[in-house]
Motif scaffolding. Structure first.
Motif, PDB file in Angstrom:
ATOM      1  N   GLY A 105       8.083 -47.232  29.911  1.00 46.30           N
ATOM      2  CA  GLY A 105       7.273 -46.706  31.137  1.00 46.30           C
ATOM      3  C   GLY A 105       6.514 -45.347  30.772  1.00 46.30           C
ATOM      4  N   ALA A 106       5.626 -45.159  31.652  1.00 46.04           N
ATOM      5  CA  ALA A 106       4.730 -44.038  31.255  1.00 46.04           C
ATOM      6  C   ALA A 106       5.522 -42.585  31.239  1.00 46.04           C
ATOM      7  N   PHE A 109       8.305 -40.185  26.519  1.00 44.86           N
ATOM      8  CA  PHE A 109       7.650 -40.021  25.350  1.00 44.86           C
ATOM      9  C   PHE A 109       8.326 -39.866  24.101  1.00 44.86           C
ATOM     10  N   SER A 168       0.656 -46.058  24.673  1.00 46.91           N
ATOM     11  CA  SER A 168       0.842 -45.594  25.855  1.00 46.91           C
ATOM     12  C   SER A 168       0.538 -43.859  25.982  1.00 46.91           C
ATOM     13  N   ILE A 171      -3.146 -42.936  25.438  1.00 45.59           N
ATOM     14  CA  ILE A 171      -3.854 -42.927  26.757  1.00 45.59           C
ATOM     15  C   ILE A 171      -3.551 -42.018  27.600  1.00 45.59           C
ATOM     16  N   LEU A 172      -2.303 -41.634  27.781  1.00 41.68           N
ATOM     17  CA  LEU A 172      -2.036 -40.607  28.965  1.00 41.68           C
ATOM     18  C   LEU A 172      -2.537 -39.258  28.618  1.00 41.68           C
ATOM     19  N   ASN A 173      -2.618 -38.826  27.126  1.00 45.50           N
ATOM     20  CA  ASN A 173      -3.474 -37.679  26.589  1.00 45.50           C
ATOM     21  C   ASN A 173      -4.757 -37.769  26.551  1.00 45.50           C
ATOM     22  N   GLY A 174      -5.394 -38.955  27.006  1.00 44.58           N
ATOM     23  CA  GLY A 174      -6.722 -39.058  27.058  1.00 44.58           C
ATOM     24  C   GLY A 174      -7.600 -39.426  25.668  1.00 44.58           C
ATOM     25  N   ARG A 180      -4.472 -49.984  19.002  1.00 40.20           N
ATOM     26  CA  ARG A 180      -5.028 -51.002  19.844  1.00 40.20           C
ATOM     27  C   ARG A 180      -5.235 -52.047  18.546  1.00 40.20           C
TER      28      ARG A 180
END
Lengths: 416, 857
Positions: A105-106, A109, A168, A171-174, A180
Motif C-alpha cells: 500500500g502507498a 516504504f 510506487s 511515483i510518490l516521490n514524483g 515500469r
C-alpha cells in the motif's frame, strides 16, 4: 480547557501502545555509523546512508559458488525473458528491500534497499538505509542509476512485493519509475516449482539452509521483525537494534546470487549433478516438459524414478511421463508407463488404457478389462464421495458402450 | 371523452372514479391530493455537444433535453460543482452522463469516476454507460472504456481496469479500501481524473455520510498529488437541504443547485388510506398489508401497472404469494424485487417491468433508489416508509410522461403512520428531512487522518480542505505521541505495520461488532450484526430481536466470541430493556432562552446499564412481567440538546389539580403487603423520617403507579413500594405528575424528531428528570445522539426547538385518545398515568407562542 487526548480517551480511543517514552537525545554513539561501516552519500536530492561490500565471484556460499559459467537459456525461457545477446549476468540486479510494513500500500516504504550486481571478478553489494524517511528521494535516485543499466531484477517474491513497492515509491516521490520496464526473475516462483513436494517451507531462509547448506551467523534477525526495529530506531534514534538488519538484507542478496546460479545450473545441466534428490529430478523433468524439452524431460523422469520418490508421487510421475511420451509420438513407451501405473491401482491410467485399446487398437476385450479394473479400484476407494460416484458413473458408461461395441464386433465376425 | 384519451389515462381515472363510489373503500381514503399535469420544459441540445451524442440521443427517440439536464450541462461546462435534485424517472443520469461522455470523446487522457451507494445501482447505471460506450466506440474505437470496480471484480481483471478504464464505476467502500490506499497503482487514472459523480447523496447521511465526506477529502488530496483538481456532480432525492448537504459532503461551500425539474408529469393522485377499524372496543384496524393487497388487486384487474412497497423482505414474499393465489399467475405478471435476490433475477424483473410483462412488482426499498424500471402507473405503500423523502421517492415511481398516475399510502398501526394520516397537511406542508453529516466528528476524522497519512505523508502546515488547521495539527501531534506516526523534518510519516483503512468500516462508527447467528440445519448462519455497545440492550439474553421483519429470541450473548445466538420466535410479546441511565454534563456549547425556557446544546457523558427487561404484549403494549439482568456499563460521550423547565412553571403545574386519583383496587393481599412494607421501612416515612403514631398514619406509595401495571402482583412488588407520611406522599404524587408530563413531552418530541432529521429513531435517545444532573438539578428533557461525539443531530434539534415543541403540542392535542396513547405521549409506563393532560399543560407553559397560552387559559 480539556485537551484533545483526554477528549479522545473519553470517547473510548486509546492511541498506540502507550509504551512510547520521551526519547533521550540521541548521541553520536547511537548513530548508524557507529554500528555499520558505511557513510552518507549525497546527490542532488540530499544524503542517504550507504554501504558497499565486495565478494569475490569465487566465494562459496554454503556449498554453492557465487558464480558459475553456464548456459542461461533454460532459466530465461522459464522466466519468459528474451536472453540478452551480451553476458546476461551483466544485466542482472539482485534486489531485496526491508520495509515499514508487510502488507504493502502507498503508506509502506523501504527503509533499506539492498542491491547486488556482478562486476568484473566481484559480486558488489550496495545497501542504502534511511536515517530519516526524508532521505528516500536520494536513495531512489541512487537506485535509479543502477536499475536503468541493469534491467533484469532477480528477487525472491519481488514480483508481488519489492518491485511494485519500489515502483510506487518512485511515483510518490514524483520520479519516473525505472521499474515500469523491468524484467524479472522471481526465484520464489521457481523454488515453489522445484521444491513444493520436498520441502515443508519455501522461505528464502529455509531454501538457503536446505539447498545451499548455508547457515547464518548469530547476527541474523528474522525479516518480519524489521519494521518494528526501524520504528524503534526512529523513535529513539538508537541504531543498535536496526543494525543487524544490514546483515540480514546482505545475506538475502548473496543467497539470491548463489541460488540463481544453482537453480539455473540444475535447470540447464541437471546431469552434471550426481546427488540430486529423486523429487528434484522429477520437478526438473516437469519444468523441462513445460519448457518444451520432452526428450530431457523423459530422461529426468527416468533418473528421478531410479533415485526413488515417495510412493504418493510415483504414480503421478508415471502418468506425466506417459503424457510426455504421447506428445513425442512414442505411444508404445507411453503404454508401458500407463501399464506400470495401472499396476499401482491408478484409475486415470486404467481410463487412458481403456481409451487407447478402444479407439486405437479396437481391442474391446482388453479395454473392458481395464474398465473393470478401474471399477474395482473405485469400489475399494474409501468413503462415499461425490467424486467417487462421478467416477463410477463415467466408468459404467464406458463399460456399457464397450460391451455394445464388443457384441457388435462379435456378431460381425460370426456373420463373416 | 374517454375514447379520445389514451388507455392508461382512462384506466387510472376510471378506477379512481370507481373507488369514489365504493362505500366499503371510499371512507378509508382520508386524504386525496391531486396535482395538475405539468408539461415538459424542453431545451435544444447544446450546440457544443458532440454530434455522436446527439446522434445517440436521437437513436433513443430523444430530440430535446429537459431543462434540468441542460442546466446541468451548462454548469459542468462552466466548471462548477453541482447538485441535481429531480424526481424519480426524470432522466437524472443524463445530467452527468452526457457531459462526461462529451469530455471522454474529446480527450483520450480524460478519466471520470462514478460513485454509487449500492452495487445494484451501479450495475444499473453501468449497463447504460456500456451501451453508450459501444455506440461511440463504433465511430471512435476504444474511446469509451467503462469498467466496474468493486468487491466483486475478479482480481485477474483488476490490473487491466486500473490501466485502461476511463469511466470507472465504484462505491465509496471500494474507494476507501481498494483504490486510495493503492493510488500509485492508479497513477494513470488519477493523472487524467477530472470529474467525479456522486449519485444519490442523500444516502450519505449520519455516520456513513460523515465517513464518505472524509473519503472525498482523501480523494481530493490524492488527486491533487497527481496535479488534478476535481469537479463534482452530485445527485440527490428531494431533501430539505441538498445544497448544504452537498457542500459539506464534498467540502465546497459554493456549489450550484439544479432543481428545476423539466420532466413532464401527468396528473398525480396521492391518496392516504387508513384501514377501517374492525374492533371498536380495542380500536384495532384492519391490517395494512391486507388493505394494500385489496387495492393492488383492483389496480391489477384494471390493467394498471403497479409497484407495491413493503417495509420488510418477509412482507414482500407474503404479499406476493397472496396476490398470486388470488389472481393466478401463469405469465410472470407478479414479481418480487428485494435484496437477497440474485442480480440476474433483478435485471430480469427490471426488463419485464419496462416491457410490460410484469404488471405488479412487490418490492422493498431496494427499488427506491434510482434503478431504472421506467415509470409505472400506480404505487402502493404499505406503511409510512419512515421519512418524507423516501415516501416521495416511492410514490414517485408512479407516473410516466404525461399520463395520470396514483399513489396510495396505506397506514399501519404505527404511531407515526397514524399521526400522518390524521395530519396529511403536515406531510404535504412541510419540507422533507434534513440530511446531516459531521465530517469533523472526532472519531471518524481521526480514522481518516490515519488513512490519509498512509496514502501520502502530511506536510507540516498542510491544509485538508476546510478542516480546522489547528485541529489537524493537534491530531497529528497526538498520533506522533502515540508512536503510530513519525514526525520528520517537514513531514509526518505513517509508521505502523497496520494498514489503517482495513480496520475502518464506512458503515459504522463501532470498532467492534457482534454477529447475529441463527441455526439453519444445524449450521450457524449469520443474519446480521450489531455493534457491541448496542448489543447490551438490543440482544441481551432473552431479548426479542427483530430483524428483517422476523422475530428472534436471543438465547445467548457471547462477548468473547462476539456472537449472539438467536432462534426464531413466534411469541406474542416483545421485550423492552430497563436501563439505568446516568448523564453527566461535560460542557455547554450553545445556549439560548426561549420564553422562560433555557435551551442548551452541549457535550455529555452517558453511563448506561441494562438492569432488566420487560416483556410487553404486542397488541396492547401492556407489561407482562419484568426480569432482572445485569449487563456491563456502557459509557458514551456524545452531544445532546436539552431544555430546562423553570421552577415557576413547575409551581404552576403543582398548583393545578390536573389529575384525579381514582381509588385503586390494590389487590387481595394489599393489607398484608402494606404492613410488610411498613415493617421493612421500620414504620418511618422514607423521605422525612417521621415515625408512624399519633396523628400520623403512614401511606404506602407505589413508586411506579399502580395503573401502569397490568396486574396487582407486579405493581405490588416490594421494591416498587415505599412508606411515606401523608405530606410527603402528596409531594411524591405531584412529582409523579410532573414526571409524567416530562415523560410525555420527551416521548412526543423524540418520536417526532425523525420528521426534522433524516435519521432513525435509534440514532437518538431521550431522557428526562425532575432533578436533572445535566441541568443544575432543574427539571429537564434531553435528547442525545447515540453516535460517539455526535453527528450534528443535537445541533439541528437545538436550532429547531420551537418547531419541535409546537409539532409535539399539535401531535398530542389533536390525538383522539383521552389519556394518552402510543401515538402521542407514549404507553402508560413507569412514568405515570396516561400523562396527556400533564404533557399538554407543560407544553403550553413552555411554548414560545404567547397566543397559545392565552388560547388555552
Amino acid at each position: 480547557m480539556e485537551n484533545l487526548s483526554d477528549k479522545l480517551r473519553s470517547l473510548g480511543i486509546t492511541l498506540g501502545t502507550g509504551r512510547v517514552t520521551v526519547p533521550r537525545a540521541p548521541t553520536e554513539k547511537d548513530s548508524i555509523e557507529s554500528y555499520v561501516p558505511g557513510e552518507p552519500v549525497s546527490n542532488e536530492w540530499g544524503e542517504v546512508f550507504h554501504i558497499c561490500r565486495q565478494y569475490p565471484k569465487t566465494m562459496v556460499h554454503g556449498e554453492q559458488a557465487l558464480f558459475t559459467d553456464m548456459d542461461w537459456d533454460m532459466i530465461f525461457r522459464w522466466a519468459k525473458i528474451l536472453l540478452p545477446s551480451t553476458n546476461p549476468v551483466d544485466q542482472m540486479v539482485f534486489l531485496d528491500t526491508e520495509t515499514t510494513g508487510l502488507a504493502g500500500g502507498a503508506g509502506t516504504f523501504a527503509f533499506m534497499v539492498g542491491i547486488g550486481i556482478y562486476q568484473g571478478s566481484h559480486f558488489i553489494l550496495r545497501q542504502w538505509f534511511l536515517r530519516q524517511p526524508e532521505e528516500e528521494k536520494a536513495m531512489l535516485a541512487e537506485i535509479d542509476r543502477i536499475i536503468v543499466s541493469h534491467p533484469i531484477a532477480v528477487s525472491y517474491n519481488g514480483k508481488a512485493f519489492d518491485v511494485p513497492l519500489l515502483h510506487s515509491r518512485f511515483i510518490l516521490n514524483g520520479f519516473t519509475s525505472p521499474f515500469r520496464q523491468i524484467q524479472q526473475i522471481d526465484l520464489l516462483h521457481l523454488a515453489r516449482k522445484l521444491w513444493k513436494n520436498r520441502l515443508a517451507s519455501r522461505t528464502l531462509s529455509n531454501i538457503e539452509q536446505e539447498i545451499l547448506a548455508f547457515k547464518r551467523s548469530e547476527e541474523e534477525v528474522p525479516g518480519w521483525m524489521a519494521p518494528e526495529l526501524y520504528y524503534d530506531y526512529l523513535r529513539n534514534g538508537n541504531a543498535a537494534g536496526v543494525a543487524p538488519v544490514f546483515y540480514h538484507n546482505a545475506m538475502d542478496i548473496v543467497t539470491l546470487g548463489a541460488l540463481l546460479m544453482y537453480t539455473a545450473k540444475i535447470l540447464s545441466a541437471p546431469n552434471q549433478f550426481s546427488n540430486l534428490h529423486g523429487l528434484d529430478l522429477v520437478a526438473l523433468a516437469r519444468l523441462h516438459a513445460e519448457l518444451g524439452e520432452p526428450v530431457s524431460a523423459i530422461q529426468l523422469y527416468d533418473s528421478g524414478l531410479r533415485s526413488g520418490v515417495p510412493d504418493e508421487f510415483y504414480v503421478d510421475c508415471l502418468l506425466r511421463q506417459a503424457d510426455v511420451c504421447k506428445k513425442l509420438g512414442d505411444i508404445n513407451q507411453a503404454i508401458q508407463y500407463l501399464e506400470k501405473a495401472a499396476d499401482q491401482q491408478s484409475v486415470p491410467a486404467c481410463e487412458e488404457l481403456a481409451k487407447y485399446y478402444e479407439h486405437t487398437e479396437r481391442d474391446y476385450e482388453v479395454a473392458i478389462r481395464y474398465v473393470n479394473q478401474g471399477l474395482e479400484i473405485i469400489e475399494r476407494m474409501p468413503g462415499k464421495t461425490y467424486q467417487k460416484s462421478q467416477l463410477d458413473r463415467t466408468f459404467q458408461h464406458r463399460l456399457e458402450r464397450l460391451l455394445g461395441k464388443w457384441q457388435r464386433k462379435n456378431e460381425c465376425e460370426k456373420g463373416l | 371523452m374517454a375514447t379520445t384519451e389514451n388507455p392508461t389515462q382512462a384506466k387510472v381515472s376510471q378506477l379512481l372514479a370507481q373507488w369514489q363510489s365504493d362505500r366499503t373503500l371510499y371512507p378509508n381514503i382520508v386524504y386525496w391530493k391531486q396535482s395538475d399535469p405539468v408539461a415538459a420544459e424542453l431545451c435544444p441540445f447544446p450546440e457544443e455537444m458532440d454530434n455522436l451524442l446527439a446522434q445517440g440521443l436521437r437513436n433513443r427517440g430523444i430530440r430535446n433535453l429537459y431543462s434540468h439536464q441542460r442546466e446541468s450541462w451548462n454548469a459542468v461546462h462552466e466548471g462548477q460543482d453541482l447538485v441535481v435534485v429531480s424526481g424519480t424517472a426524470s432522466g437524472k443520469s443524463y445530467c452527468y452522463l452526457l457531459p462526461i461522455l462529451h469530455r471522454l470523446v474529446h480527450s483520450s487522457e480524460e478519466k471520470a469516476l462514478l460513485m454509487f451507494p449500492t452495487k445494484a445501482l451501479s450495475a444499473d447505471q453501468f449497463d447504460e454507460a456500456r451501451e453508450w460506450g459501444a455506440f461511440i466506440n463504433r465511430s471512435v474505437p476504444g474511446q469509451i472504456r467503462p469498467a466496474m470496480y468493486d468487491g466483486d471484480t475478479p482480481s485477474s481483471q483488476r490490473p487491466a481496469i486500473r490501466a485502461n478504464a476511463n469511466l470507472l464505476f465504484t462505491n465509496p467502500d471500494m474507494l476507501h479500501l481498494g483504490i486510495l490506499p493503492h493510488h500509485t497503482q492508479w497513477e494513470d487514472f488519477f493523472r487524467g481524473l477530472s470529474i467525479v459523480v456522486i449519485d444519490e447523496v442523500h444516502v450519505y447521511r449520519g455516520v456513513f455520510g460523515s465517513h464518505v465526506a472524509n473519503v472525498i477529502r482523501r480523494l481530493r488530496r490524492v488527486a491533487r498529488f497527481y496535479g488534478r483538481e476535481l469537479q463534482f456532480i452530485l445527485t440527490s432525492a428531494t431533501v430539505a437541504n441538498p445544497l448544504q448537504h452537498g457542500s459539506r459532503l464534498i467540502d465546497n461551500p459554493s456549489i450550484r443547485l439544479v432543481d428545476r425539474d423539466g420532466a413532464p408529469r401527468g396528473e398525480r393522485n396521492f391518496l392516504f388510506y387508513n384501514p377501517p377499524v374492525i374492533n371498536e372496543d380495542l380500536g384495532v384496524r384492519a391490517s395494512a398489508s391486507g388493505e394494500a393487497m385489496r387495492i393492488t388487486s383492483d389496480l391489477f384487474r384494471n390493467r394498471i401497472q403497479t409497484i407495491l412497497f413493503s417495509r420488510t423482505r418477509r412482507g414482500v414474499e407474503i404479499i406476493l404469494r397472496h396476490l398470486k393465489d388470488r389472481h393466478g399467475d401463469t405469465l410472470g405478471e407478479f414479481r418480487a424485487y428485494r435484496s437477497g435476490y440474485l442480480p440476474e433475477d433483478r435485471r430480469d424483473t427490471e426488463r419485464n417491468l419496462r416491457n410490460g410483462t410484469t404488471r405488479v412488482v412487490v418490492a422493498t426499498s431496494a427499488l427506491e433508489l434510482g434503478i431504472d424500471i421506467g415509470g409505472l402507473d400506480a404505487a402502493v405503500l404499505v406503511g409510512y416508509p419512515g421519512t418524507i423523502s423516501a415516501t416521495l421517492q416511492q410514490s414517485g415511481r408512479a407516473g410516466r410522461g404525461m399520463e395520470p398516475s396514483c399513489a396510495v399510502m396505506v397506514a399501519s398501526a404505527n404511531p407515526l403512520d397514524q399521526y400522518l394520516v390524521q395530519h396529511p397537511d403536515y406531510f404535504f406542508g412541510r419540507n422533507p428531512e434534513n440530511v446531516l453529516i459531521d465530517p469533523d466528528n472526532l472519531l471518524i476524522l481521526l480514522n481518516h487522518i490515519k488513512c490519509a497519512m498512509f496514502e501520502l505523508p502530511f506536510r507540516k502546515g498542510e491544509q485538508m480542505g476546510s478542516l480546522n488547521q489547528s485541529l489537524l495539527s493537534a491530531l497529528l501531534d497526538l498520533l506522533v505521541q502515540s508512536g503510530m506516526v513519525h514526525e520528520g523534518v517537514d513531514q509526518y510519516f505513517w509508521m505502523d505495520a497496520d494498514y489503517p483503512a482495513s480496520h475502518i468500516s464506512l458503515r459504522s462508527s463501532a470498532e467492534s461488532t457482534i454477529l447475529l447467528q441463527t441455526q439453519n440445519e444445524g449450521k450457524p448462519v449469520t443474519i446480521g450484526e450489531v455493534d457491541e455497545l448496542s448489543s447490551y440492550w438490543m440482544t441481551h439474553p432473552d431479548a426479542v430481536y427483530l430483524h428483517g421483519g422476523e422475530s428472534y429470541l436471543v438465547e445467548n450473548l457471547d462477548f468473547e466470541k462476539k456472537v449472539a445466538t438467536l432462534t426464531p420466535f413466534w411469541g406474542d410479546y416483545y421485550t423492552d430493556p430497563v436501563k439505568d441511565i446516568k448523564i453527566e454534563r461535560i460542557s455547554v456549547l450553545r445556549e439560548k432562552e426561549a420564553g422562560q425556557v433555557k435551551i442548551s446544546q452541549g457535550e455529555i457523558m452517558v453511563h448506561t446499564q441494562v438492569v432488566g427487561f420487560r416483556r410487553m404484549r404486542w397488541e396492547t403494549r401492556e407489561i407482562i412481567d419484568t426480569h432482572d439482568l445485569l449487563m456491563p456499563v456502557n459509557t458514551l460521550r456524545t452531544t445532546a440538546y436539552w431544555f430546562q423547565i423553570p421552577t415557576d412553571v413547575i409551581d404552576v403545574l403543582r398548583s393545578d389539580a390536573l389529575w384525579r386519583n381514582d381509588p385503586n383496587q390494590y389487590g387481595p393481599a394489599w393489607n398484608a403487603i402494606r404492613t410488610l412494607v411498613k415493617r421493612r421501612d421500620q414504620f418511618r416515612c422514607q423521605l422525612c423520617g417521621v415515625p408512624e403514631g399519633g396523628e400520623i398514619s403512614l401511606h404506602v406509595h407505589h413508586k411506579i403507579p399502580f395503573r401502569a401495571f397490568s396486574n396487582a402482583m407486579e405493581a405490588n412488588r416490594l421494591d416498587n413500594l415505599v412508606s411515606l407520611c401523608p405530606a410527603c406522599h402528596q409531594e411524591a404524587e405531584k412529582n409523579v405528575k410532573i414526571r409524567s408530563g416530562l415523560a410525555g413531552v420527551q416521548y412526543a418530541i423524540h418520536h417526532l424528531s425523525p420528521l426534522t432529521l433524516m435519521c432513525d429513531m435509534a440514532d437518538l435517545e431521550a431522557a428526562h428528570d425532575a432533578k436533572a444532573s445535566w441541568a443544575a438539578q432543574n427539571a429537564s428533557v434531553i435528547l442525545y445522539e447515540l453516535i460517539p461525539a455526535g453527528i450534528g443531530y443535537a445541533e439541528k434539534l437545538f436550532d429547531t426547538h420551537d418547531e419541535l415543541l409546537n409539532d409535539a403540542y399539535d401531535l398530542v392535542s389533536q390525538c383522539p385518545c383521552k389519556e394518552g396513547c402510543p401515538s402521542c405521549v407514549g404507553p402508560a409506563g413507569e412514568n405515570g398515568l396516561g400523562g396527556k393532560a400533564e404533557s399538554l399543560a407543560l407544553m403550553r407553559l413552555l411554548s414560545n407562542v404567547d397566543g397559545r397560552n392565552d388560547l388555552e387559559r
